[in-house]
Enzyme design. Structure first.
Site, PDB file in Angstrom:
ATOM      1  N   CYS A 187       0.836  -1.202   0.000  1.00  0.00           N
ATOM      2  CA  CYS A 187       0.000   0.000   0.000  1.00  0.00           C
ATOM      3  C   CYS A 187       0.872   1.255   0.000  1.00  0.00           C
ATOM      4  O   CYS A 187       1.488   1.569  -1.009  1.00  0.00           O
ATOM      5  CB  CYS A 187      -0.967  -0.031   1.189  1.00  0.00           C
ATOM      6  SG  CYS A 187      -2.341   1.144   1.023  1.00  0.00           S
ATOM      7  N   GLU A 238      -1.684  -8.754   4.216  1.00  0.00           N
ATOM      8  CA  GLU A 238      -1.585  -9.163   5.619  1.00  0.00           C
ATOM      9  C   GLU A 238      -2.936  -9.378   6.288  1.00  0.00           C
ATOM     10  O   GLU A 238      -3.018 -10.072   7.313  1.00  0.00           O
ATOM     11  CB  GLU A 238      -0.768  -8.142   6.416  1.00  0.00           C
ATOM     12  CG  GLU A 238      -1.419  -6.789   6.651  1.00  0.00           C
ATOM     13  CD  GLU A 238      -1.171  -5.790   5.545  1.00  0.00           C
ATOM     14  OE1 GLU A 238      -1.164  -4.581   5.836  1.00  0.00           O
ATOM     15  OE2 GLU A 238      -1.000  -6.204   4.372  1.00  0.00           O
ATOM     16  N   GLY A 292      -8.164 -13.126  34.741  1.00  0.00           N
ATOM     17  CA  GLY A 292      -8.930 -14.310  34.389  1.00  0.00           C
ATOM     18  C   GLY A 292      -8.874 -14.606  32.907  1.00  0.00           C
ATOM     19  O   GLY A 292      -9.388 -15.622  32.448  1.00  0.00           O
ATOM     20  N   ASP A 308      -4.336 -13.816  28.330  1.00  0.00           N
ATOM     21  CA  ASP A 308      -3.062 -13.101  28.300  1.00  0.00           C
ATOM     22  C   ASP A 308      -2.372 -13.084  29.658  1.00  0.00           C
ATOM     23  O   ASP A 308      -1.191 -13.414  29.772  1.00  0.00           O
ATOM     24  CB  ASP A 308      -3.272 -11.674  27.800  1.00  0.00           C
ATOM     25  CG  ASP A 308      -3.933 -11.623  26.437  1.00  0.00           C
ATOM     26  OD1 ASP A 308      -3.775 -12.596  25.681  1.00  0.00           O
ATOM     27  OD2 ASP A 308      -4.607 -10.631  26.134  1.00  0.00           O
ATOM     28  N   HIS A 364      -3.665  -5.091   0.614  1.00  0.00           N
ATOM     29  CA  HIS A 364      -3.099  -5.513   1.901  1.00  0.00           C
ATOM     30  C   HIS A 364      -3.110  -7.042   2.010  1.00  0.00           C
ATOM     31  O   HIS A 364      -4.119  -7.630   2.398  1.00  0.00           O
ATOM     32  CB  HIS A 364      -3.894  -4.905   3.060  1.00  0.00           C
ATOM     33  CG  HIS A 364      -3.634  -3.453   3.263  1.00  0.00           C
ATOM     34  ND1 HIS A 364      -2.635  -2.983   4.090  1.00  0.00           N
ATOM     35  CD2 HIS A 364      -4.234  -2.350   2.728  1.00  0.00           C
ATOM     36  CE1 HIS A 364      -2.626  -1.657   4.077  1.00  0.00           C
ATOM     37  NE2 HIS A 364      -3.588  -1.248   3.251  1.00  0.00           N
TER      38      HIS A 364
END
Length: 539
Positions: free
Chosen positions: A81, A178, A231, A234, A176
């Protein structure tokens, strides 16, 4: 020593997706700002360079350019792009404002048989032209090819949608590759990295564990670390990784801010104390959080307040630990990019995250973020490699601010209680319903998905509380109660997402149960917005 791909970031919101696609090819890469020095580029010694997109314009902004060293290295370069446009300008081509801006889906025709696109196509026209389904997002266009370049692709609105100088290994595309919306995008990036650049595919999570553990031990030494458990996936994986590195030097602080999911506190304590044998401190700060949120309706203000209160709680707990010098967080790449926190600081801020937006310099604790460079699917892979149980690793993400960003407007305990129960019912129905052959025949899932639960087939699902009332009829009486929206999405990276096409029967059961079992809610709606243009969370 891993082969490395250098990704130069011009400020795109999806630059981290480029890194994710490269890593999916098991090749190591790093993202750095586009204005790094020539010396840095040479010392980095990349196998190839990728130039990202940008919200800027090469036609209007002449400051965002790739370092000259990129063109002097003699390695392959891929422009995406804006990266295509700056490649054109820097190598002698011409870019101009387009009369036909392209934002969204497009069908692109490949020209010639370049190494990058040869044999990669989604369908063939009656005339025999190979076509690709791609995602565009640009207002400028390359009007004149640089010397040595040939046309590689085009669309009706963009005559030069791709260009290539095969002799030098320079390729550029206006679309794009990706993003998941470009169907063959992953294959295109993989071909560039593995075949054209010749990088070795030796980047795997087991290697990352060893490197991350060593880095944590070097950073922390014999000092103590506190980590806040939400919780979610991550913070759970971050805790397991840090615990692997330093053991009892880690103390996990589980904060009940009054905005948790149903029975979340008990589940987290049982899991971490029982399975991981980690030190966990349970802090009930619900009155503190809800008190400070009273009267606050702005989403950014709510996130900042929740982040600030987390910091205060951690500071109070840190004072009880004589050697606590570090605050650990489960920050991952999407958190950083959505906060405008790419290394260039050029990305446009969408929303702030409590992990990266509310931490004052006066904290008094050093910050440890071992997952900062990983995407959600990489975090899950890491969790599996660390030996965490599937029910922890594959649990749907839960934001640090909790239900605070799933209650629109002011947060009240009454709203949180209603939302908790509605959300639990929706999740129960997803966990208890498996995909059928009829679902597959209807296109709701693939044949390989038959027999899996709809919870496993969605990447994130939850209920949202809408502080508006609607009229209803229950029995012989009129009701005037609140509305809840159900949200379920499917994604591989959480940077882009599709709304989940759930079976009507499942949605019907969830709606019926919520209306009948949660007194105070009389209407249920389903969110069918993708990302973009919407974000996954409502706030």
């Amino acid at each position: 020593m891993h082969d490395k791909i250098l990704i130069l970031d011009f400020g795109s919101q999806v630059t981290q997706l480029i890194a994710r696609r490269v890593r999916e090819a098991h090749v190591y890469c790093e993202i750095h700002p586009n204005d790094v020095s020539d010396e840095f580029v040479r010392e980095f010694a990349p196998k190839a360079v990728i130039l990202s997109g940008s919200h800027a314009s090469t036609y209007e902004d002449h400051q965002l350019r790739a370092p000259q060293a990129v063109w002097d290295l003699g390695v392959p370069v891929l422009g995406i792009c804006y990266g295509m446009q700056t490649m054109a300008v820097q190598l002698g081509g011409k870019v101009e404002w387009s009369d036909h801006r392209e934002f969204g889906y497009a069908e692109m025709r490949a020209h010639g048989h370049t190494r990058l696109l040869d044999g990669i196509e989604d369908f063939t026209t009656a005339e025999g032209h190979g076509m690709l389904k791609v995602w565009m997002s640009h207002g400028d266009k390359v009007a004149e090819l640089p010397p040595g370049f040939a046309l590689m692709a085009s669309t009706p609105s963009c005559p030069i949608a791709g260009m290539a100088d095969e002799a030098r290994g320079y390729y550029a595309v206006q679309f794009h590759p990706e993003v998941t919306h470009t169907v063959k995008g992953r294959q295109i990036i993989e071909r560039f990295v593995l075949q054209i650049a010749g990088a070795k595919p030796d980047w795997i999570m087991s290697n990352h564990i060893e490197e991350a553990v060593a880095k944590i031990r070097e950073q922390v030494g014999d000092e103590e670390v506190i980590l806040g458990l939400s919780g979610g996936v991550d913070s759970s994986v971050a805790a397991a990784l840090i615990h692997r590195a330093i053991g009892d030097q880690l103390t996990c602080v589980f904060v009940d801010h009054g905005l948790l999911r149903l029975n979340e506190g008990k589940m987290v304590l049982d899991m971490f104390e029982g399975r991981l044998h980690a030190k966990v401190v349970h802090v009930d700060a619900s009155e503190q959080f809800l008190g400070h949120l009273t009267g606050v309706t702005d989403p950014e203000a709510k996130r900042k307040i929740i982040g600030r209160e987390f910091v205060e709680v951690f500071q109070a707990e840190a004072k009880k630990l004589s050697k606590a010098k570090w605050l650990a967080q489960g920050t991952i790449y999407p958190d950083v990019v959505e906060s405008g926190g790419t290394k260039t600081k050029k990305a446009t801020t969408i929303k702030s995250h409590h992990n990266v937006g509310g931490l004052p310099e006066t904290l008094g604790l050093k910050l440890l973020e071992p997952l900062r460079d990983l995407f959600k699917d990489e975090v899950r892979e890491l969790g599996v490699a660390l030996g965490l149980p599937p029910e922890m690793v594959y649990r749907h993400p839960f934001p640090g601010p909790g239900l605070g960003v799933r209650i629109l407007g002011e947060v009240k305990r009454e709203y949180a209680d209603l939302l908790r129960r509605a959300d639990a019912i929706f999740i129960e129905e997803l966990r208890g319903t498996t995909a059928t052959t009829q679902d597959a025949a209807a296109g709701l899932c693939g044949e390989a998905d038959v027999g899996k639960t709809w919870y496993d087939l969605t990447s994130q699902a939850f209920a949202v509380f809408l502080p508006v009332k609607s009229v209803g009829v229950m029995g012989d009486g009129r009701t005037y109660d609140y509305v809840t929206s159900l949200r379920a999405v499917q994604t591989t990276d959480f940077m882009t997402a599709h709304w989940a096409h759930l079976p009507y029967a499942l949605l019907g059961r969830a709606s019926n149960r919520i209306i009948n079992e949660v007194r105070g809610i009389n209407r249920v709606v389903y969110d069918i917005s993708g990302k973009p243009p919407a974000t996954i969370e409502w706030e």
